[in-house]
Scaffold this active site. Sequence first.
Site, PDB file in Angstrom:
ATOM      1  N   CYS A  63       0.765  -1.090   0.132  1.00 32.40           N
ATOM      2  CA  CYS A  63       0.037   0.056  -0.058  1.00 32.40           C
ATOM      3  C   CYS A  63       1.100   1.191   0.072  1.00 32.40           C
ATOM      4  CB  CYS A  63      -0.722  -0.040   1.364  1.00 32.40           C
ATOM      5  SG  CYS A  63      -1.826   1.673   1.222  1.00 32.40           S
ATOM      6  N   ASP A  67      -0.176  -5.956   0.386  1.00 35.90           N
ATOM      7  CA  ASP A  67      -1.478  -6.346  -0.306  1.00 35.90           C
ATOM      8  C   ASP A  67      -1.250  -7.709  -1.106  1.00 35.90           C
ATOM      9  OD1 ASP A  67      -3.004  -4.279   0.359  1.00 35.90           O
ATOM     10  OD2 ASP A  67      -1.939  -2.724  -1.144  1.00 35.90           O
ATOM     11  N   VAL A  90       5.329 -13.280 -24.145  1.00 35.71           N
ATOM     12  CA  VAL A  90       6.144 -12.937 -22.923  1.00 35.71           C
ATOM     13  C   VAL A  90       6.673 -14.261 -22.520  1.00 35.71           C
ATOM     14  CG1 VAL A  90       4.410 -13.155 -21.400  1.00 35.71           C
ATOM     15  CG2 VAL A  90       6.143 -11.946 -20.827  1.00 35.71           C
ATOM     16  N   GLU A  91       7.883 -14.387 -22.188  1.00 29.95           N
ATOM     17  CA  GLU A  91       8.501 -15.766 -21.517  1.00 29.95           C
ATOM     18  C   GLU A  91       7.936 -15.734 -20.221  1.00 29.95           C
ATOM     19  OE1 GLU A  91      10.821 -17.927 -19.566  1.00 29.95           O
ATOM     20  OE2 GLU A  91      11.283 -16.066 -19.162  1.00 29.95           O
ATOM     21  N   SER A  92       7.589 -16.723 -19.705  1.00 28.22           N
ATOM     22  CA  SER A  92       7.081 -16.982 -18.368  1.00 28.22           C
ATOM     23  C   SER A  92       7.824 -16.782 -17.261  1.00 28.22           C
ATOM     24  CB  SER A  92       6.272 -18.513 -18.267  1.00 28.22           C
ATOM     25  OG  SER A  92       7.053 -19.440 -18.385  1.00 28.22           O
ATOM     26  N   HIS A  96      -4.130  -0.793  -5.846  1.00 28.46           N
ATOM     27  CA  HIS A  96      -4.422  -2.223  -6.960  1.00 28.46           C
ATOM     28  C   HIS A  96      -4.656  -1.804  -8.219  1.00 28.46           C
ATOM     29  CE1 HIS A  96      -5.051  -3.693  -2.719  1.00 28.46           C
ATOM     30  NE2 HIS A  96      -5.959  -3.546  -2.635  1.00 28.46           N
ATOM     31  N   GLU A  97      -5.400  -0.669  -8.347  1.00 26.35           N
ATOM     32  CA  GLU A  97      -5.893  -0.210  -9.680  1.00 26.35           C
ATOM     33  C   GLU A  97      -4.595   0.041 -10.753  1.00 26.35           C
ATOM     34  OE1 GLU A  97      -9.036   1.056  -6.954  1.00 26.35           O
ATOM     35  OE2 GLU A  97      -6.936   1.146  -6.906  1.00 26.35           O
TER      36      GLU A  97
END
Length: 153
Positions: free
Chosen positions: A53, A60, A75-77, A94-95
Amino acid sequence: MSEGRELEGLKSLGKKTEYKSDYAPEVLETFENRHQGNDYWVRFNCPEFTSLCPITGQPDFAEIRISYIPDIKMVESKSLKLYLFSFRNHGDFHEDCVNKIMKDLIALMDPKYIEVTGIFTPRGGISIYPYANYGRPGTKYETLAERRFEQHE
């Protein structure tokens, strides 16, 4: 690491894992989509996402869900895992986390379509589930993004 992956320029796959201490989009890596003529979904779930936060510094916790329709790059994992883990000591709402993740992945691989959902655990008696999506402008994927956004719960 297989020789094929080394030739693709991947740096993290098969190497000792080095975790960044703060937000690190530079760890993201791509490889070529071998099925560019097909539309198909790729979905990642990261059930152990953490961030801080920006006001209180408290952690969070969330599950981050990423679904996309690739074009030329994917994208490579392992690099995605390292990127998502880099939020662990990063302060953002969060957003903001969900939108940053989506925008970083768009900049990285220019997918046809992408959506990112954050399912954050409750803190202070309320949970937040931000959702962001994108479809390539001027294509059927833009229409897909509009439709999925309208139907999102």
